[in-house]
Every structure is written in C-alpha cells, then in structure tokens.
Design an enzyme around this catalytic site. Structure first.
Site, PDB file in Angstrom:
ATOM      1  CD  GLU A   1      34.358 -85.821  24.296  1.00  0.00           C
ATOM      2  OE1 GLU A   1      35.240 -85.967  25.156  1.00  0.00           O
ATOM      3  OE2 GLU A   1      34.582 -85.384  23.152  1.00  0.00           O
TER       4      GLU A   1
ATOM      5  CE  LYS B   1      31.798 -75.163  25.646  1.00  0.00           C
ATOM      6  NZ  LYS B   1      32.090 -74.362  26.852  1.00  0.00           N
TER       7      LYS B   1
ATOM      8  CG  ASP C   1      31.534 -73.127  33.277  1.00  0.00           C
ATOM      9  OD1 ASP C   1      32.381 -72.630  32.528  1.00  0.00           O
ATOM     10  OD2 ASP C   1      30.712 -72.454  33.915  1.00  0.00           O
TER      11      ASP C   1
ATOM     12  CE1 TYR D   1      39.241 -81.128  25.811  1.00  0.00           C
ATOM     13  CE2 TYR D   1      38.156 -81.094  27.962  1.00  0.00           C
ATOM     14  CZ  TYR D   1      38.837 -80.441  26.950  1.00  0.00           C
ATOM     15  OH  TYR D   1      39.112 -79.108  27.076  1.00  0.00           O
TER      16      TYR D   1
ATOM     17  CE  LYS E   1      28.951 -71.758  26.214  1.00  0.00           C
ATOM     18  NZ  LYS E   1      29.890 -70.636  26.453  1.00  0.00           N
TER      19      LYS E   1
ATOM     20  CB  CYS F   1      24.432 -52.306  62.265  1.00  0.00           C
ATOM     21  SG  CYS F   1      24.350 -54.085  62.600  1.00  0.00           S
TER      22      CYS F   1
ATOM     23  CB  CYS G   1      24.116 -53.396  67.039  1.00  0.00           C
ATOM     24  SG  CYS G   1      25.367 -52.811  65.860  1.00  0.00           S
TER      25      CYS G   1
ATOM     26  CB  CYS H   1      28.255 -53.480  61.681  1.00  0.00           C
ATOM     27  SG  CYS H   1      27.936 -53.146  63.431  1.00  0.00           S
TER      28      CYS H   1
ATOM     29  CB  CYS I   1      27.218 -56.224  66.145  1.00  0.00           C
ATOM     30  SG  CYS I   1      26.058 -56.493  64.793  1.00  0.00           S
TER      31      CYS I   1
END
Length: 671
Positions: free
Chosen positions: A113, A115, A117, A225, A312, A406, A409, A424, A430
């Site tokens: 099956e 796996k 996450d 499962y 894995k 920044c 600007c 900023c 900006c």
C-alpha cells in the site's frame, strides 16, 4: 414537488455539489462560480428543510462544523496504534522476507500500500454511525477529534445498509491534496501568517483547530487501510480492504496483492518516480503479510508488528550552484529571500529557485556567494536548500548578508520583536505592496470584481490609472482613456465597470478583509465586523476592547490599532465610504418564533453541544437580546464547559443568574 421527486433532486444536487467541491478544493479548477454554487446549495437546503427525513449525514449541507473545542479529551485506544518498523534499504526488505519465511514457510502473500504522508486516525462506528475519531497520540492514547473529523467529506458519518458488524474500528490517514495546500498557504501568506512547511503539518494543524467550522473550510481528505473487530470477519487483509470499500469507506485504489518479495520490490521501484504524479504526498510503501492467521503467528515486538514494514523513499536531494539571492516583497510588506539556482531536475520538475524563508535561515546555512548547495524537495512542496558543500566554497567568497532596505522602494526594513520576517513599512508607496493590496481586494474571495484580474490590475497600475484601492471606483470616469489601451475593448471595459459597481454591495466583513490589515484574514474580519458593527466603532476601539473579542489576540489587536492610526489609511476609508461601499454590518432579520425571552438579555460563554451561534439565534428568535459584556444590565449568563473564570467571577459578584443551555431551552418550554 413530490417526495420521490425531492428524493431524486436531493441526490442529484448532493452529487453535483460534491463534484464541484472536489474540483474547487482538490484540483483547484472550479467549474462554476461561487454564486452558482451557493444557489445550488440554497436549493438543497430548501429541499432538506421541506423533507428533513431525506437529510443524509454526508450531505454537503452537513459538513460545515460549528463546534468549539477548548480542550481535546484524551481517549485510550482499544487496540494500540503501533508504529511500523521502517527501512530505506532494499536489502533490509529481503532480510525481512527471509525472517517471515523462516517463521511461517514460503506459502504467503504480501499486500503493498502507498504510505501516505498525513495524520493517522482511528474511527469507531456503532451500528453504522461514526461515534468517535481519535488521533494516534502516543500509540496507547490519543486526542478525540470527532467533531473536526466529521467535517471531512470523504469520511462517512453514517453507513448505508450493509453486512458490517455493529461495532468496529477502522484506521486510516487524514491528508491534504497538494493543490489545496498551495492555495491555502498562499492565503496564509497574503494574510501575513507564516506558511506551513508541508501538507502533513497543515493537515495536523487543521485537525487540532478548536473551531470545527474553520476545519470545514480546509479541505482534508482520507484513505482507510485497516479494520479492527472483536470477531474476525475475513481471513485476509486484502479481503477486508475490498469489504470496507463496499461499505462506503475511501480506500486507495493503488494497493497491490503481491506473491513474493520480487513483486514487492518491483512495486516499490514503479512508485519511486510515479509518486510525483499523485495529487497527494506519499513517503514510501507499506508491506503487510496478507493472511490474518499468519499475522497472528508472527506476532508483535514491543513497538511494532513483525508482519509489516514500511519502505521509505529517500528525499530527493541534488547539488547545484547558487547564482544569486533576490528578495520578494509581498502584499503585507514581508520581504522574503529567494535563492536563484543553476537549473536542476528534482522530484519531477525543473528547479531554478529555492526559498530561504528569512534572514535567520541565511545565517543558519552560512551562505556565501557562489556556494554549491544541496537542494531537497522531499515532503516540502517548495524546494529548499538543506546545506552547503563547504569543500567547493571558493576562496575569498563573500558571505550573503540580508538586505537592510526594501529592494523596490529603498525604505529601511523593520523587524518586530518575536518575528522572523523583515517588513517594508512603506505600504502606501511600495509598488509590490500597492499592487498586491489591489489584487487582494478585487479577488474572488474578497470583493469578487469580475473583469479585474491580477494582470489587469498590474497594467492599470503601470499606466497610472490606479494607485490605491479607492482609485478602482473612479475608473468609470476614465472609460474613454481606457479604450485607447491594448486589449481593452468596449465590452471588456463595460464588464469591468459593471463588476466594480456590483462590488459596492459586498458586506462590511468583505470590505474589511479587503483592506489588507496584517493578520486580519476572512474569519477575523467577520468576527470584528459582527462585534463592532461599524467601521467607526472599530477604528475607535481600544486595545482592551479589541482583545475582548473572541479569538482576537494581542497580535491582531495591535495590528488593527496600528493600521487605523495611519492617516493615509483613514483617508482611504473615507474615500471608499464616499463611493458607497458597505462599512456597516447588516443586521440579520430575526423571524420571531415566540416572545418568551422578550426584554431579557443574555451572554453566552463556554462550549456547548450546540454551537454558540445556534444558541444566539435561538435567543434572538424568541425575543431575547445578546449583550457584548457583563454588566448589571445582564439578565442571564448562559454558561458552558471551559467558561472563562473572569466572566464567572464578575457575574457572581453582580448576582447575575448563571444558567446552562438545558435551562435556557427549559425557559422556552423545550425538554
């Protein structure tokens, strides 16, 4: 409409709405507008109201949550949720196979099956009804998260007729699809909130939210499962998977029955590259001995079953050259460093850039110009630099230093205490912030202005037609000038202007969300709008008044006050008010069911079987009034579990009657 016609129409509407939800949340490819979706949902609600006996627990109208959970109850697992032994090595799989053969001989099969996450979950059903959902926890006990899990559309709340036992437990994984993760993370970034690193963390964080209505807004999915029953129903795991699928549970279709370890290794090899084509993350393959009798014979170690193992996949990692570091300015002013890399192929895509998150990450990596770096995707959606190959560092290479001004600007950057990001502060001057704010404001989930997409906003800004949100509402005075622009025909201009005019009807909470106040997302905007009712009351609110609003903490309160202290922001709001936008919350028309609570005032505090909004509606529908704070004018405090001690103490001092939700219903003549 007859009962039979209603039954057919409800089934058709439910199926259609579920399909549209899947396309919107999972595929990020909506096929109808929000308005059309809402109309279909309204029709379904009306039919279910007329024929309540036809309401299915899996109906799209039921997956909305609404329960507040202050603390999750700890529940002991009936069957321990053991972790699996795992390996990254094919030879260790062969050794595992040899141990199995030594114990039970050569006559056995494996089930392979994917796996997932995600977040492990145990569901208990009683006579076909979902009665409990519990997280893995420490394997012997976990948190009960039933109300949150009931909002997950793929998990059946009630099974249809079948040959399942009266009492059983089924285990599986709760996860989030990648496109949904991307979309929701973008929203967090827009709201000035830190993004989640990967879908698993997002799913885990969502399941632990205290408000199930918020959980319902985040599209989680699941695969089941493993089945547990007191009396064995099947002789093999493969049979049980087919059975639970027929009962209505989501079972992944990519599982494989394998006759030997060679077939297992081929299955693992096939999915090493195919996994990147999935809509969700997997980090390996689970291998189980198929026969339950053989599983019993093999038994368990102290921590894991001897009849199963997880292979894995190693996170894909490649080495490439750092060419430069650039900086992006977001709508909220957050400045994010980005590593520009020599292009490489990684986990199914060509990678040219990797996030560096913030200044702290540059320091942690000790990045220097021209470094050779290791880049990994693994469980992360956005590629990131894991480490530097110091052996390839060029002599005299200068360290990368985070910028102080920044990049757009030139304004000196600021960093608030306790925050990782630099900002900023020049939000009104900006360019990326100005454009980003206007794009946010006009977006589908905010003011929903048709004909004014992100590219159009950029073009109008570049040409000098709009510099502030309020300028959007002056575009009707520039229609003739707009016609001189490329790709701006009369029809598209008229559609855009119509969309702008219609947006003036959007409610106060949407306008407030659209202003782009840092940390004020859609939910917070709604709570503030409903609490203060008008923009004037909100702008005049003190820190303590803001902090008193449910779920409005210190950080949000400070941000709101800071925003409204700026004269430019206040001037912008005045212009929007003059243009006719909504800055007052609409009072819901209350249809009185009775006048039994007429003249009585209430405050609701704590958690209840019903949601607080339901109790509030019941009070108002029977003539009562909800107050915002405890005073001598209050008639009743409706107290639930986990009520704040301060409210309880104040009500007691003022001799205000404290009643339960059951006593409230008793006042209305309900048992």
């Amino acid at each position: 409409m007859s009962f039979e016609e209603a039954k057919k129409r409800i089934a058709a509407l439910s199926a259609e709405l579920k399909e549209h939800s899947y396309r919107y949340y999972v595929l990020a490819m909506p096929s109808i507008s929000d308005f059309e979706f809402d109309k279909l949902l309204e029709e379904l609600v009306a039919l279910e109201t007329q024929y309540p006996e036809l309401i299915d627990p899996d109906s799209p109208t039921q997956n909305v949550g609404g329960f507040i959970t202050k603390e999750f109850q700890t529940v002991k697992h009936r069957w321990p949720m053991l972790s699996l032994g795992n390996t990254y090595n094919e030879q260790e799989l062969v050794d595992f196979d040899q141990r199995i053969k030594k114990a039970i001989g050569d006559n056995f099969e494996y089930v392979c099956e994917l796996k997932f996450d995600g977040l492990s979950m145990s569901l208990t059903y009683d006579k076909g009804h979902l009665v409990r959902a519990v997280t893995r926890g420490d394997g012997t006990q976990g948190d009960e998260v039933t109300t949150n899990v009931k909002t997950i559309r793929s998990i059946p709340k009630r099974l249809h007729e079948g040959d399942y036992p009266d009492d059983f437990e089924i285990r599986g994984e709760v996860f989030m699809h990648l496109k949904a993760f991307d979309r929701l993370n973008e929203e967090r970034i827009e709201n000035g909130e830190p993004p989640y690193a990967n879908p698993r963390n997002f799913a885990s964080g969502t399941i632990k939210l205290q408000d199930s209505a918020e959980v319902a807004k985040r599209p989680l999915d699941s695969f089941m499962y493993f089945l547990y029953t007191e009396r064995r129903l099947f002789s093999t795991h493969w049979e049980s998977l087919q059975a639970v699928k027929s009962w209505g549970f989501p079972v992944n279709s990519e599982s494989r029955l394998c006759g030997n370890i060679e077939e297992v290794l081929k299955f693992i090899g096939d999915w090493e590259s195919k996994r990147f084509d999935l809509s969700y993350d997997i980090d390996g393959i689970v291998i189980k001995v198929n026969s339950y009798a053989q599983q019993e014979e093999l038994g368990f170690t102290a921590k894991s079953p001897r009849w199963a193992i997880a292979y894995k996949y190693k996170a894909q990692q490649v080495e490439t050259e750092l060419q430069s570091v650039s900086y992006q300015v977001g709508r909220t002013g957050a400045v994010t460093p980005v590593a520009n890399l020599k292009p490489i192929f990684l986990a199914g895509t060509t990678v040219k850039r990797a996030t560096l998150h913030n200044a702290n990450e540059i320091i942690r990596l000790d990045l220097h110009e021209g470094d050779w770096v290791y880049v990994e995707k693994g469980g992360e959606i956005i590629p990131k630099i894991i480490s530097v190959n110091l052996e390839k560092r060029k002599p005299g290479a200068a360290p990368i230093k985070y910028i102080t001004n920044c990049p757009v600007c030139g304004t000196a950057l600021e960093r608030k205490e306790g925050e990782a990001a630099f900002y900023c502060p020049n939000d009104e001057g900006c360019a990326p912030q100005i454009v980003g704010k206007m794009q946010h404001f006009t977006g589908r989930k905010v003011m929903n202005i048709d004909g004014l997409g992100d590219e159009t906003i950029e073009t109008l800004y570049e040409k000098g037609f709009i510099c502030h949100i309020s300028d959007i509402y002056d575009l009707h005075t520039k229609a003739d000038q707009l016609k001189t622009m490329e790709r701006f025909g009369e029809k598209s201009i008229n559609n855009m202007l119509d969309g702008i005019e219609k947006s003036k009807q959007q409610p106060f909470e949407k306008v407030l969300f659209g202003l782009g106040i840092r940390y004020v997302g859609a939910t917070v905007a709604k709570k503030l709008a409903m609490y203060f009712k008008t923009i004037d009351a909100l702008m005049a609110a003190s820190f303590d008044e803001l902090n008193a609003v449910e779920e409005i903490g210190e950080r949000i309160a400070k941000s709101v006050i800071e925003y409204f202290t700026d004269p430019q922001h206040r001037a912008e709001i005045e212009k929007l008010q003059a243009q006719g936008l909504q800055f007052t919350a609409e009072e819901k028309e209350v249809v009185l069911a009775s006048d039994k609570l007429s003249g009585k005032t209430f405050i609701i505090s704590g958690t209840f079987a019903k949601s607080r909004d339901e109790l509030k509606d019941i009070i108002e529908q029977n003539g009562g009034k909800i107050l915002s704070s405890i005073s001598a004018k209050l008639d009743y405090l409706v107290a639930g579990d986990n009520m704040g001690p301060a409210k309880l103490e104040k009500a007691t001092k003022l001799n205000i009657p404290i009643i339960s939700d059951e006593e409230l219903m008793g006042m209305l003549g309900h048992d």
